[in-house]
Write a protein that holds these residues in place. Structure first.
Motif, PDB file in Angstrom:
ATOM      1  N   VAL A 144       0.849  -1.196   0.000  1.00 34.48           N
ATOM      2  CA  VAL A 144       0.000   0.000   0.000  1.00 34.48           C
ATOM      3  C   VAL A 144       0.885   1.247   0.000  1.00 34.48           C
ATOM      4  O   VAL A 144       0.659   2.198  -0.758  1.00 34.48           O
ATOM      5  CB  VAL A 144      -0.948   0.008   1.219  1.00 34.48           C
ATOM      6  CG1 VAL A 144      -1.729   1.316   1.290  1.00 34.48           C
ATOM      7  CG2 VAL A 144      -1.894  -1.175   1.169  1.00 34.48           C
ATOM      8  N   GLY A 145       1.946   1.210   0.823  1.00 36.21           N
ATOM      9  CA  GLY A 145       2.858   2.349   0.912  1.00 36.21           C
ATOM     10  C   GLY A 145       3.567   2.625  -0.406  1.00 36.21           C
ATOM     11  O   GLY A 145       3.728   3.782  -0.805  1.00 36.21           O
ATOM     12  N   VAL A 146       3.969   1.569  -1.104  1.00 35.23           N
ATOM     13  CA  VAL A 146       4.637   1.735  -2.405  1.00 35.23           C
ATOM     14  C   VAL A 146       3.686   2.436  -3.376  1.00 35.23           C
ATOM     15  O   VAL A 146       4.074   3.368  -4.087  1.00 35.23           O
ATOM     16  CB  VAL A 146       5.069   0.361  -2.976  1.00 35.23           C
ATOM     17  CG1 VAL A 146       5.524   0.507  -4.426  1.00 35.23           C
ATOM     18  CG2 VAL A 146       6.185  -0.236  -2.143  1.00 35.23           C
ATOM     19  N   PHE A 147       2.437   2.000  -3.360  1.00 33.80           N
ATOM     20  CA  PHE A 147       1.473   2.611  -4.272  1.00 33.80           C
ATOM     21  C   PHE A 147       1.295   4.089  -3.959  1.00 33.80           C
ATOM     22  O   PHE A 147       1.303   4.940  -4.857  1.00 33.80           O
ATOM     23  CB  PHE A 147       0.130   1.877  -4.187  1.00 33.80           C
ATOM     24  CG  PHE A 147      -0.960   2.563  -4.957  1.00 33.80           C
ATOM     25  CD1 PHE A 147      -0.848   2.710  -6.335  1.00 33.80           C
ATOM     26  CD2 PHE A 147      -2.076   3.073  -4.317  1.00 33.80           C
ATOM     27  CE1 PHE A 147      -1.834   3.360  -7.063  1.00 33.80           C
ATOM     28  CE2 PHE A 147      -3.065   3.726  -5.035  1.00 33.80           C
ATOM     29  CZ  PHE A 147      -2.944   3.865  -6.404  1.00 33.80           C
ATOM     30  N   GLY A 162       0.192   8.094   3.665  1.00 27.54           N
ATOM     31  CA  GLY A 162       0.384   6.713   4.100  1.00 27.54           C
ATOM     32  C   GLY A 162      -0.048   6.515   5.546  1.00 27.54           C
ATOM     33  O   GLY A 162      -0.769   5.564   5.867  1.00 27.54           O
ATOM     34  N   ILE A 163       0.376   7.445   6.427  1.00 22.87           N
ATOM     35  CA  ILE A 163      -0.008   7.338   7.844  1.00 22.87           C
ATOM     36  C   ILE A 163      -1.519   7.415   7.982  1.00 22.87           C
ATOM     37  O   ILE A 163      -2.136   6.617   8.691  1.00 22.87           O
ATOM     38  CB  ILE A 163       0.697   8.444   8.664  1.00 22.87           C
ATOM     39  CG1 ILE A 163       2.194   8.125   8.767  1.00 22.87           C
ATOM     40  CG2 ILE A 163       0.075   8.557  10.060  1.00 22.87           C
ATOM     41  CD1 ILE A 163       3.009   9.203   9.434  1.00 22.87           C
ATOM     42  N   ALA A 164      -2.122   8.371   7.262  1.00 24.65           N
ATOM     43  CA  ALA A 164      -3.578   8.537   7.355  1.00 24.65           C
ATOM     44  C   ALA A 164      -4.287   7.260   6.923  1.00 24.65           C
ATOM     45  O   ALA A 164      -5.193   6.775   7.614  1.00 24.65           O
ATOM     46  CB  ALA A 164      -4.019   9.720   6.496  1.00 24.65           C
ATOM     47  N   VAL A 165      -3.861   6.704   5.789  1.00 24.82           N
ATOM     48  CA  VAL A 165      -4.549   5.520   5.260  1.00 24.82           C
ATOM     49  C   VAL A 165      -4.392   4.342   6.211  1.00 24.82           C
ATOM     50  O   VAL A 165      -5.361   3.643   6.539  1.00 24.82           O
ATOM     51  CB  VAL A 165      -3.981   5.170   3.855  1.00 24.82           C
ATOM     52  CG1 VAL A 165      -4.418   3.776   3.436  1.00 24.82           C
ATOM     53  CG2 VAL A 165      -4.428   6.199   2.847  1.00 24.82           C
ATOM     54  N   ILE A 166      -3.166   4.112   6.695  1.00 23.84           N
ATOM     55  CA  ILE A 166      -2.935   2.945   7.559  1.00 23.84           C
ATOM     56  C   ILE A 166      -3.611   3.148   8.920  1.00 23.84           C
ATOM     57  O   ILE A 166      -4.165   2.209   9.488  1.00 23.84           O
ATOM     58  CB  ILE A 166      -1.422   2.663   7.701  1.00 23.84           C
ATOM     59  CG1 ILE A 166      -0.856   2.319   6.316  1.00 23.84           C
ATOM     60  CG2 ILE A 166      -1.171   1.519   8.664  1.00 23.84           C
ATOM     61  CD1 ILE A 166       0.617   2.068   6.298  1.00 23.84           C
ATOM     62  N   VAL A 269      -4.137  -8.301  -1.451  1.00 24.01           N
ATOM     63  CA  VAL A 269      -3.865  -6.869  -1.264  1.00 24.01           C
ATOM     64  C   VAL A 269      -2.493  -6.532  -1.848  1.00 24.01           C
ATOM     65  O   VAL A 269      -2.329  -5.533  -2.563  1.00 24.01           O
ATOM     66  CB  VAL A 269      -3.934  -6.493   0.231  1.00 24.01           C
ATOM     67  CG1 VAL A 269      -3.380  -5.094   0.459  1.00 24.01           C
ATOM     68  CG2 VAL A 269      -5.366  -6.577   0.724  1.00 24.01           C
ATOM     69  N   ILE A 270      -1.507  -7.391  -1.576  1.00 22.04           N
ATOM     70  CA  ILE A 270      -0.156  -7.155  -2.104  1.00 22.04           C
ATOM     71  C   ILE A 270      -0.198  -7.090  -3.628  1.00 22.04           C
ATOM     72  O   ILE A 270       0.290  -6.136  -4.245  1.00 22.04           O
ATOM     73  CB  ILE A 270       0.813  -8.280  -1.660  1.00 22.04           C
ATOM     74  CG1 ILE A 270       1.030  -8.224  -0.154  1.00 22.04           C
ATOM     75  CG2 ILE A 270       2.147  -8.165  -2.403  1.00 22.04           C
ATOM     76  CD1 ILE A 270       1.801  -9.399   0.408  1.00 22.04           C
ATOM     77  N   SER A 277       0.680   0.049  -8.557  1.00 21.18           N
ATOM     78  CA  SER A 277       1.923   0.830  -8.610  1.00 21.18           C
ATOM     79  C   SER A 277       2.523   0.785 -10.008  1.00 21.18           C
ATOM     80  O   SER A 277       2.999   1.790 -10.525  1.00 21.18           O
ATOM     81  CB  SER A 277       2.950   0.286  -7.616  1.00 21.18           C
ATOM     82  OG  SER A 277       2.389   0.175  -6.345  1.00 21.18           O
ATOM     83  N   VAL A 278       2.514  -0.407 -10.614  1.00 23.68           N
ATOM     84  CA  VAL A 278       3.027  -0.532 -11.982  1.00 23.68           C
ATOM     85  C   VAL A 278       2.215   0.366 -12.915  1.00 23.68           C
ATOM     86  O   VAL A 278       2.760   1.101 -13.735  1.00 23.68           O
ATOM     87  CB  VAL A 278       2.972  -2.002 -12.459  1.00 23.68           C
ATOM     88  CG1 VAL A 278       3.319  -2.093 -13.933  1.00 23.68           C
ATOM     89  CG2 VAL A 278       3.929  -2.852 -11.652  1.00 23.68           C
ATOM     90  N   GLN A 279       0.901   0.334 -12.742  1.00 26.33           N
ATOM     91  CA  GLN A 279       0.036   1.167 -13.594  1.00 26.33           C
ATOM     92  C   GLN A 279       0.334   2.647 -13.374  1.00 26.33           C
ATOM     93  O   GLN A 279       0.350   3.438 -14.318  1.00 26.33           O
ATOM     94  CB  GLN A 279      -1.445   0.889 -13.301  1.00 26.33           C
ATOM     95  CG  GLN A 279      -1.885  -0.509 -13.648  1.00 26.33           C
ATOM     96  CD  GLN A 279      -1.440  -0.917 -15.030  1.00 26.33           C
ATOM     97  OE1 GLN A 279      -1.660  -0.216 -15.999  1.00 26.33           O
ATOM     98  NE2 GLN A 279      -0.746  -2.039 -15.124  1.00 26.33           N
ATOM     99  N   SER A 280       0.559   2.999 -12.118  1.00 22.69           N
ATOM    100  CA  SER A 280       0.840   4.392 -11.798  1.00 22.69           C
ATOM    101  C   SER A 280       2.142   4.847 -12.458  1.00 22.69           C
ATOM    102  O   SER A 280       2.248   5.964 -12.973  1.00 22.69           O
ATOM    103  CB  SER A 280       0.907   4.541 -10.281  1.00 22.69           C
ATOM    104  OG  SER A 280       1.403   5.784  -9.932  1.00 22.69           O
ATOM    105  N   LEU A 281       3.157   3.957 -12.478  1.00 29.49           N
ATOM    106  CA  LEU A 281       4.420   4.282 -13.147  1.00 29.49           C
ATOM    107  C   LEU A 281       4.220   4.375 -14.658  1.00 29.49           C
ATOM    108  O   LEU A 281       4.751   5.262 -15.313  1.00 29.49           O
ATOM    109  CB  LEU A 281       5.456   3.201 -12.844  1.00 29.49           C
ATOM    110  CG  LEU A 281       6.372   3.425 -11.654  1.00 29.49           C
ATOM    111  CD1 LEU A 281       7.328   2.261 -11.513  1.00 29.49           C
ATOM    112  CD2 LEU A 281       7.160   4.694 -11.816  1.00 29.49           C
TER     113      LEU A 281
END
Lengths: 287, 325
Positions: A144-147, A162-166, A269-270, A277-281
């Motif tokens: 999730v953090g990588v994304f 990241g902190i907010a989401v987790i 989830v992973i 993340s790949v799509q985002s890149l």
């Protein structure tokens, strides 16, 4: 992929990131072990891990915030794109490096039950079962953090989001008791969620058509359900919030059950967030 | 070596590259010339696989950059406008990473790194942090990175921007040297630089290719702007008569000049400007027309550049509107 992996690992151990992450995790688990295993003389190590999960709210975003955001800020993403490696290999390399950094403190922690077993009765299967589970749960949070890091070129923003989401994920079970469980409340909340999903799709694919199609499709299904069977929406929002919680599922392991469905959930989830993340890149190449 | 066909790229609404097609052969230094915002960097980013294209095709050594990126990217070394450096690493660590990512391993990697370190002259700084290096050295580390893996094509985006004059000369010499064994493409908005280094020049304006030729050919074929200006005491009809008999005179204009004299501007595409001006002089002398002044103005590459890059502005904008309709 190997090149990215070793490059990332070197950079983590050149900077403070890996050490801070490991130190915090070890400190919290060590503190938990003193509290539960030594002072309270409880022989279940899994309680310690259950106590320690809250620290992930802080340390996972700190570990993952720079992973892709920093590449963008330094413009080194251009280099990665021009090298003969695919974006999937880039994301996988980076992710595996993060897992390696995460595994090191866990390897140290995995000695604790053995030490305690020298001085008393420790039920090792549940201890190691929940250790394995906490690894996979952490791995899901890291994904999730990588994304989140891939969405911005600002490390601070990536860490904050990241902190907010987790944190939200951590408390979503407790929060679910306060949210409206009426059919109308659930419907409204779901509509908001669907809109958020639509915005995410729009951002990632750049296709308004697709975003509208998905949004309207889900909305139509929701309307249909609420029209045919108004009672079915009742309590659906708290139920979803409970289901989405990564942390809640870990409690099953703490209670001594090795829950395979939870493992499958973590792995999904992973995969989902690595894919995103790949799509985002990739999307960056289509700006 | 490189084939670009009908490349088009929209950045949002903005048309950055407009139906660009060209072909680049092997083993020479090519210059991408154009004013800022002409689409040079965008084109280079697409050619190296950093950006997608809206439509069109790019082939590197026979491999399509979109269909077969792995093979195509192996043939390219790319230095983007901002050298993509990891600031808290040493050049050696950085080159190790890039070399590994390009598939080099073990002794081959070590040899290549030592080789490029010497080639770009960063030996004295290989163990310093990149963030502590001067801009010139950073640029060299960036070039070193592009050279790893011995790619056939080296693409450099404005490699001399922000360097001091001495560094510029050094980098230029380095690029010339690279041109002996590689196809080098470099972009610049400075004409003299391209003129000094490149054998062939591509001029790009508003996303379009407006000229592609050898540097000296560009000068010769596009010299339609050369001009012979003369100040004469002869009458207009007399001038017309005299010039009609001179071979090679194209369009000319007559305007009243100082003290009742006549200024005549002769536009010509003739390469032998001085031969023409001698003939004009001889013709005037023969018919008794006086000449107070005879001036030859040769168009430079600079004029061509300005002329080529400025005029298509209206045309380009018009075309986009037409497409939207």
């Amino acid at each position: 992929m190997i090149a990215v992996l070793s490059h990332e690992l070197r950079s983590y151990f050149h900077s403070f990131t890996a050490y801070v992450f490991g130190a915090f995790l070890l400190a919290v688990v060590g503190f938990g072990a003193i509290l539960y295993n030594l002072q309270a003389a409880v022989s279940n190590f899994e309680y310690v891990l259950g106590f320690g999960t809250i620290i992930f709210v802080i340390i996972v975003p700190i570990l993952t915030m720079r992973v892709i955001a920093e590449e963008r800020r330094q413009k080194t993403d251009r280099l990665l794109y021009s090298l003969p490696i695919s974006t999937t290999q880039i994301v996988l390399g980076k992710y595996l490096a993060l897992l390696a950094v995460y595994l090191i403190p866990l390897a140290i922690i995995s000695i604790y039950p053995l030490i305690f077993a020298q001085f008393g009765e420790v039920y090792l299967p549940t201890s190691y079962g929940s250790l394995a589970a906490i690894f996979i749960m952490g791995a899901a949070l890291v994904a999730v953090g990588v994304f989140i890091s891939s969405l911005t070129d600002n490390q601070g923003l990536a860490a904050g989001v990241g902190i907010a989401v987790i944190l939200f994920n951590y408390y979503s079970v407790s929060l679910s008791e306060y949210v409206s469980s009426t059919a109308l409340g659930s419907a409204v909340a779901l509509a908001v969620l669907v809109l958020a999903l639509g915005i995410l799709i729009r951002y990632l694919t750049g296709s308004e058509m697709l975003a509208y199609a998905v949004c309207l499709g889900i909305m139509a299904v929701l309307c249909l359900i609420s029209f045919l069977n108004p009672g079915s929406l009742e309590g659906i929002l708290p139920a979803i919030m409970k289901k989405l919680s990564l942390f809640d599922r870990f409690n099953t392991f703490v209670n001594g059950v090795f829950d395979l469905t939870a493992i499958v959930y973590y792995v999904s989830v992973i995969l989902l967030f690595l894919f995103l993340s790949v799509q985002s890149l990739e999307k960056r190449r289509y700006n | 070596m490189i084939k670009v066909e009908h490349l088009t790229k929209y950045c949002g609404e903005f048309l950055a590259v407009d139906d660009l097609s060209f072909e680049i052969g092997e083993g020479q230094v090519y210059g991408f010339l154009g004013p800022n915002g002409a689409g040079k960097s965008t084109t280079m980013n697409i050619m190296t696989g950093c950006l997608s294209a809206t439509s069109g095709k790019v082939e590197i050594g026979g491999f399509d950059i979109f269909e077969d990126p792995d093979q195509a990217k192996r043939l390219i070394g790319y230095l983007p406008e901002q050298p993509p450096l990891y600031m808290n690493e040493t050049p050696l660590e950085y080159l190790h990473f890039v070399g590994q990512a390009k598939g080099l391993r073990g002794q081959a990697l070590e040899d290549q790194i030592q080789n490029v370190v010497d080639k770009v002259g960063i030996r004295p700084v290989t163990h310093k942090r990149i963030s502590a290096l001067s801009k010139g050295y950073k640029q060299r580390v960036g070039i070193a990175q592009a050279l790893l893996g011995d790619p056939k094509v080296i693409i450099l985006d404005e490699p001399t921007v922000g360097l001091d004059p001495l560094q510029i000369i050094e980098i230029r010499d380095l690029i010339k040297d690279l041109g002996k064994n590689h196809t080098v493409i470099l972009s610049s908005h400075i004409l003299s630089e391209v003129q000094a280094i490149c054998e062939k020049i591509l001029i790009i304006a508003h996303g379009k290719l407006v000229a592609f030729d050898r540097a000296e050919n560009l000068e010769n074929t596009l010299l339609s702007d050369s001009e012979i200006t003369l100040l004469t005491g002869a009458k207009p009809e007399q001038v017309t008569k005299i010039l009609a008999g001179v071979e090679g005179v194209g369009d000319y204009t007559q305007t009243p000049g100082e003290e009742g004299m006549l200024t005549v501007s002769i536009k010509t595409g003739d390469r032998d400007l001085y031969g023409l001006s001698s003939r004009v002089f001889a013709a005037f002398a023969k018919s008794g027309g006086t000449l107070a002044e005879l001036r030859v103005k040769k168009a430079t590459l600079e004029d061509i550049f300005i002329q080529l890059t400025e005029t298509p502005k209206a045309a380009g904008a018009g075309k986009k509107e037409a497409e939207e309709k």
